[in-house]
Enzyme design. Structure first.
Site, short mmCIF file in Angstrom:
data_model
loop_
_atom_site.label_atom_id
_atom_site.label_comp_id
_atom_site.label_asym_id
_atom_site.label_seq_id
_atom_site.Cartn_x
_atom_site.Cartn_y
_atom_site.Cartn_z
N ASP A 99 30.75 37.19 39.02
CA ASP A 99 29.61 36.46 38.43
C ASP A 99 29.48 35.05 39.02
OD1 ASP A 99 31.43 34.74 36.76
OD2 ASP A 99 31.87 36.67 35.84
N GLU A 119 35.87 39.87 45.60
CA GLU A 119 35.26 40.68 44.53
C GLU A 119 35.05 42.08 45.08
OE1 GLU A 119 34.02 40.60 41.19
OE2 GLU A 119 33.53 42.66 41.76
N ASP A 150 38.61 45.06 47.96
CA ASP A 150 39.59 45.21 46.88
C ASP A 150 40.59 44.04 46.95
OD1 ASP A 150 41.51 45.96 45.06
OD2 ASP A 150 41.60 48.05 45.74
N GLY A 151 40.72 43.34 45.83
CA GLY A 151 41.64 42.20 45.76
C GLY A 151 43.08 42.60 46.03
N ASP A 169 40.72 36.67 38.01
CA ASP A 169 39.56 36.71 37.11
C ASP A 169 39.04 38.14 37.13
OD1 ASP A 169 37.21 36.37 35.73
OD2 ASP A 169 36.31 34.96 37.15
N SER A 170 39.82 39.01 36.52
CA SER A 170 39.57 40.44 36.72
C SER A 170 39.17 41.12 35.43
CB SER A 170 40.84 41.10 37.23
OG SER A 170 41.75 41.16 36.17
N1 AAT Z 1 34.19 35.83 34.96
C1 AAT Z 1 34.40 36.65 33.84
C2 AAT Z 1 34.08 38.04 34.17
C3 AAT Z 1 35.00 38.97 34.50
S1 AAT Z 1 34.48 40.15 35.59
C4 AAT Z 1 35.84 40.60 36.55
C5 AAT Z 1 35.44 41.06 37.96
O1 AAT Z 1 36.60 41.62 38.56
C6 AAT Z 1 34.35 42.13 38.04
O2 AAT Z 1 33.26 41.61 38.76
C7 AAT Z 1 35.02 43.29 38.77
O3 AAT Z 1 34.16 43.97 39.67
C8 AAT Z 1 36.14 42.57 39.51
N2 AAT Z 1 37.26 43.43 39.92
C9 AAT Z 1 37.82 44.45 39.22
N3 AAT Z 1 38.80 45.02 39.93
C10 AAT Z 1 38.88 44.34 41.11
C11 AAT Z 1 39.69 44.47 42.27
N4 AAT Z 1 40.63 45.42 42.37
N5 AAT Z 1 39.49 43.58 43.29
C12 AAT Z 1 38.55 42.63 43.22
N6 AAT Z 1 37.73 42.48 42.14
C13 AAT Z 1 37.90 43.32 41.11
C14 AAT Z 1 36.32 39.06 33.82
C15 AAT Z 1 36.17 39.67 32.48
C16 AAT Z 1 37.39 39.63 31.62
C17 AAT Z 1 37.47 40.83 30.70
C18 AAT Z 1 37.14 40.56 29.30
N7 AAT Z 1 37.24 41.70 28.45
#
Ligand code: AAT
Length: 297
Positions: A99, A119, A150-151, A169-170
């Protein structure tokens, strides 16, 4: 997920329509004025709703990720707690955070050389740029290096001691975020941190995700050392139970509450809505039930 029963003529034309995030035993509902975005990506269902109480809201697989009106709590607290305590951060890595809110906060520090954000899902970035512009405000910043991958893979391939701060921030430990909740991943994060390095992760809710919460603190301690892992709490009305946590782990000496004077002097120019040095201190004060859950063994 919509309450279909109250819809008349599709989501764009109805008024008494509610989005509900359903979990095993509790649910969270927000009344909305329509769905602005809906795409099934390779990884998850990405949606944006126009809620009455919290403005535009991003959901992934039916779970609330962020809203325009309470996002500052999460994004300020995941960012400024490590940025205010690290002695001299130059390179920051954000895993997830599509985001853009965490990048927006981190990029307020002009001394940084580079912010790498990894992301997995470009649809999250796309939806946020269009419908959450106040959050996705820094994607064009010259110091931001956005990678769509992929992170886990990125961290596995990154050089030893290449980052001062890593922010996870996942999503929750389901779908693409699952592998981000493993000892293998945190071991790699530890490896790529410089000697004063700090890792901050969103560590779920101690009220709601008890099992994951307890397990991950145990896991962090195994990697960073017992004394080097701390928990801090925030209030996020649109996450289940409203009580949410972040973990703070240090590779070197761990002083999570020691704010650096130089960094603190920058705060007035940042115009923050939640973070201040006092709340930084207070956030590390844990209720007894949380202390008991993560007492080092
Ligand atoms: N900034 C607050 C919003 C989030 S979103 C977390 C992000 O992590 C999502 O956009 C998702 O696509 C990304 N993500 C998930 N897995 C991976 C990965 N393996 N590698 C890179 N990015 C990834 C956080 C919300 C917190 C949860 C609250 N319930």
């Amino acid at each position: 997920r919509d309450e279909k029963s109250s819809e008349e003529g599709g989501p764009m034309r109805t008024k008494n329509v509610w989005f509900t995030e359903r979990n095993d035993n509790i649910a969270l509902s927000l009344k909305h004025d329509g769905k602005l975005y809906e795409q099934e990506s390779e990884f998850q269902k990405v949606e944006v709703y126009k809620t009455f109480a919290y403005g535009n809201m991003l959901t992934l697989d039916g779970m609330v990720m962020t809203t325009e009106k309470d996002e500052y709590v999460y994004h300020e607290m995941i960012s400024h707690v490590p940025m205010q305590t690290h002695p001299d951060p130059k390179r920051v890595l954000i895993i997830g955070g599509g985001d853009g809110g965490t990048a927006r906060e981190i990029l307020k520090y002009e001394q940084l050389e580079e912010v790498v954000m990894v992301e997995i899902d470009e649809k999250v970035v796309e939806a946020s740029k269009e419908f959450l512009p106040s959050i996705a405000a820094s994607f064009d910043h010259p110091k931001l290096n956005l990678k769509i991958e992929d992170g886990i893979k990125y961290v596995n391939e990154a050089a030893d001691e290449s980052f001062d701060i890593v922010l996870v921030d996942s999503t929750d430990p389901v779908g693409p975020g699952e592998g981000l909740f493993t000892a293998e991943f945190y071991t790699q994060v530890h490896r790529i941190l410089k000697k004063d390095g700090i890792m901050v992760t969103q560590s779920e809710s101690p009220r709601f995700n008890e099992k994951v919460f307890v397990e991950i603190y145990d896991c962090y301690r195994g990697i960073f050392g017992k004394e080097n892992v701390h928990c801090y709490l925030v209030h996020i009305p649109t996450y289940p139970t409203g009580m949410w946590s972040f973990s703070y782990s240090a590779k070197g000496d761990c002083s999570p509450k020691q704010v650096q004077e130089k960094a603190q002097a920058l705060l007035p120019s940042f115009d923050l809505n939640y973070y201040n040095p006092e709340i930084h201190q207070a956030a590390f004060v844990l209720p007894n039930f949380v202390q008991k859950m993560i007492q080092p063994k």
